[in-house]
Design an enzyme around this catalytic site. Sequence first.
Site, mmCIF file in Angstrom:
data_model
loop_
_atom_site.group_PDB
_atom_site.id
_atom_site.type_symbol
_atom_site.label_atom_id
_atom_site.label_comp_id
_atom_site.label_asym_id
_atom_site.label_seq_id
_atom_site.Cartn_x
_atom_site.Cartn_y
_atom_site.Cartn_z
ATOM 1 C CE1 TYR A 88 -3.792 2.140 0.229
ATOM 2 C CE2 TYR A 88 -2.786 2.998 2.259
ATOM 3 C CZ TYR A 88 -3.900 3.051 1.288
ATOM 4 O OH TYR A 88 -4.788 3.996 1.386
ATOM 5 C CE LYS A 148 -3.808 4.789 -1.931
ATOM 6 N NZ LYS A 148 -4.493 5.628 -2.720
HETATM 7 N N1 LIG Z 1 -10.508 5.037 3.888
HETATM 8 C C1 LIG Z 1 -9.619 5.329 4.786
HETATM 9 O O1 LIG Z 1 -9.125 5.271 5.780
HETATM 10 C C2 LIG Z 1 -8.607 5.778 3.672
HETATM 11 C C3 LIG Z 1 -7.186 6.641 4.156
HETATM 12 C C4 LIG Z 1 -6.402 7.099 3.468
HETATM 13 C C5 LIG Z 1 -6.430 7.024 2.108
HETATM 14 N N2 LIG Z 1 -7.385 6.448 1.392
HETATM 15 C C6 LIG Z 1 -7.678 6.368 0.083
HETATM 16 O O2 LIG Z 1 -8.912 7.137 -0.490
HETATM 17 C C7 LIG Z 1 -9.403 6.553 -1.702
HETATM 18 C C8 LIG Z 1 -10.819 5.960 -1.404
HETATM 19 O O3 LIG Z 1 -10.914 5.170 -0.164
HETATM 20 P P1 LIG Z 1 -12.331 4.422 0.367
HETATM 21 O O4 LIG Z 1 -11.877 4.420 1.559
HETATM 22 O O5 LIG Z 1 -13.248 5.873 0.149
HETATM 23 O O6 LIG Z 1 -12.738 3.580 -0.796
HETATM 24 P P2 LIG Z 1 -12.341 1.932 -0.874
HETATM 25 O O7 LIG Z 1 -11.458 1.662 -0.033
HETATM 26 O O8 LIG Z 1 -13.864 1.312 -0.483
HETATM 27 O O9 LIG Z 1 -12.197 1.865 -2.205
HETATM 28 C C9 LIG Z 1 -12.178 2.459 -3.307
HETATM 29 C C10 LIG Z 1 -12.892 1.904 -4.616
HETATM 30 O O10 LIG Z 1 -12.218 1.567 -5.401
HETATM 31 C C11 LIG Z 1 -12.869 0.607 -6.163
HETATM 32 N N3 LIG Z 1 -11.839 -0.499 -6.842
HETATM 33 C C12 LIG Z 1 -11.294 -1.601 -6.364
HETATM 34 N N4 LIG Z 1 -10.777 -2.155 -7.418
HETATM 35 C C13 LIG Z 1 -11.036 -1.933 -8.313
HETATM 36 C C14 LIG Z 1 -10.756 -1.930 -9.816
HETATM 37 N N5 LIG Z 1 -9.956 -3.323 -10.022
HETATM 38 N N6 LIG Z 1 -11.446 -1.097 -10.788
HETATM 39 C C15 LIG Z 1 -12.042 -0.254 -10.415
HETATM 40 N N7 LIG Z 1 -12.286 0.254 -9.166
HETATM 41 C C16 LIG Z 1 -11.831 -0.522 -8.223
HETATM 42 C C17 LIG Z 1 -13.625 -0.106 -5.141
HETATM 43 O O11 LIG Z 1 -14.700 -0.939 -5.962
HETATM 44 C C18 LIG Z 1 -14.227 1.124 -4.342
HETATM 45 O O12 LIG Z 1 -15.279 1.611 -4.766
HETATM 46 C C19 LIG Z 1 -8.634 5.490 -1.786
HETATM 47 O O13 LIG Z 1 -7.335 6.007 -2.883
HETATM 48 C C20 LIG Z 1 -7.695 5.332 -0.208
HETATM 49 O O14 LIG Z 1 -6.278 4.601 -0.629
HETATM 50 C C21 LIG Z 1 -8.744 5.912 2.304
#
Ligand SMILES: NC(=O)c1ccc[n+]([C@@H]2O[C@H](COP(=O)([O-])OP(=O)(O)OC[C@H]3O[C@@H](n4cnc5c(N)ncnc54)[C@H](O)[C@@H]3O)[C@@H](O)[C@H]2O)c1
Length: 283
Positions: free
Chosen positions: A175, A179
């Site tokens: 991850y 990132k």
């Molecule tokens: N949730 C957290 O705590 C957090 C913290 C820091 C950063 N982020 C970042 O924020 C962003 C959104 O995170 P979130 O928690 O809202 O969503 P999430 O982790 O549920 O996933 C984001 C989306 O990516 C889609 N996805 C997965 N595989 C895929 C593929 N092969 N093709 C197309 N789409 C695909 C999933 O279906 C999902 O809707 C991400 O980039 C994540 O790394 C999240």
Amino acid sequence: MSSLQGKVALITGAGGRKGIGRSTALKLAALGADIAITDVARPQSDLPPQERGDQWRGIESVADEVRATGRECRTFVCDLSISAEISDLIDAVVEQFGKIDILVNNARAIIGKDRVPIWKLDEAEWQHFLDINLTAVYLATKFAAPHMIEHGQGGRIVNTASDASKRGKATGGAYSATKFGLLGLTQCAALDLAPHQITVNAVCPGSVNTDRMSYQEQAAAEEQGVPLETYRAQLVEQLGQANPLGRIIESEDVANLIAFLSSDEAAMITGQAYNVNGGTLFH
Ligand SMILES: NC(=O)c1ccc[n+]([C@@H]2O[C@H](COP(=O)([O-])OP(=O)(O)OC[C@H]3O[C@@H](n4cnc5c(N)ncnc54)[C@H](O)[C@@H]3O)[C@@H](O)[C@H]2O)c1
């Protein structure tokens, strides 16, 4: 913040019921943008419990919410691990809306199977993280940028990074590598696209209350003998208490920053990576 009226925004990974993608779609729509949202079709077992069954229809449900605000919204199913599907996605959005002004690269690989020490990390899992979290961002940018350049009105690209873009932790190898890489891509793309008034920035959230699917949390809940929802609620409570501002980050907090970076007011900001974390990390 000025209106985004007349702008078209494409947001990836936007089908989550509490996800950052959904909040971003609603925020940009509230500011006047028309919205294209995309997600991959996931089996029920890969959805968080709150999204299983018929009550939540992923991007179709988000599209209903956006349309209820009066903005146009179209949905596109796309597997971001497949280059040709990303190319087709960009072409389809441009064909249907005429342009893309704002691209929010928000999707990520489902976490959990990667959360092992580096010597146990499966090569296919490593590759999957690279594909979704990094290569797909490069490809979406590569395919969208020529349309933005040709349109001649500048543009905004916002990449959803993470505090894991700035600080590694045990079992976070895949991850964090993607990132961290995303910030390098953000800086380089920002310089490549600066002559065209297209800005490229990243947002770096800490842990967000998104009900995201995590195989690791699912396994931990099973081990404790509690439903995943209960396990997540405990985690959210703990994360809120540990945050200097006294609550967990909500997806709307992140969407607010994405909206600012998408606005005219952010015209002189590019190549940056801004934290949204309540004060848990300062660089
Ligand atoms: N949730 C957290 O705590 C957090 C913290 C820091 C950063 N982020 C970042 O924020 C962003 C959104 O995170 P979130 O928690 O809202 O969503 P999430 O982790 O549920 O996933 C984001 C989306 O990516 C889609 N996805 C997965 N595989 C895929 C593929 N092969 N093709 C197309 N789409 C695909 C999933 O279906 C999902 O809707 C991400 O980039 C994540 O790394 C999240």
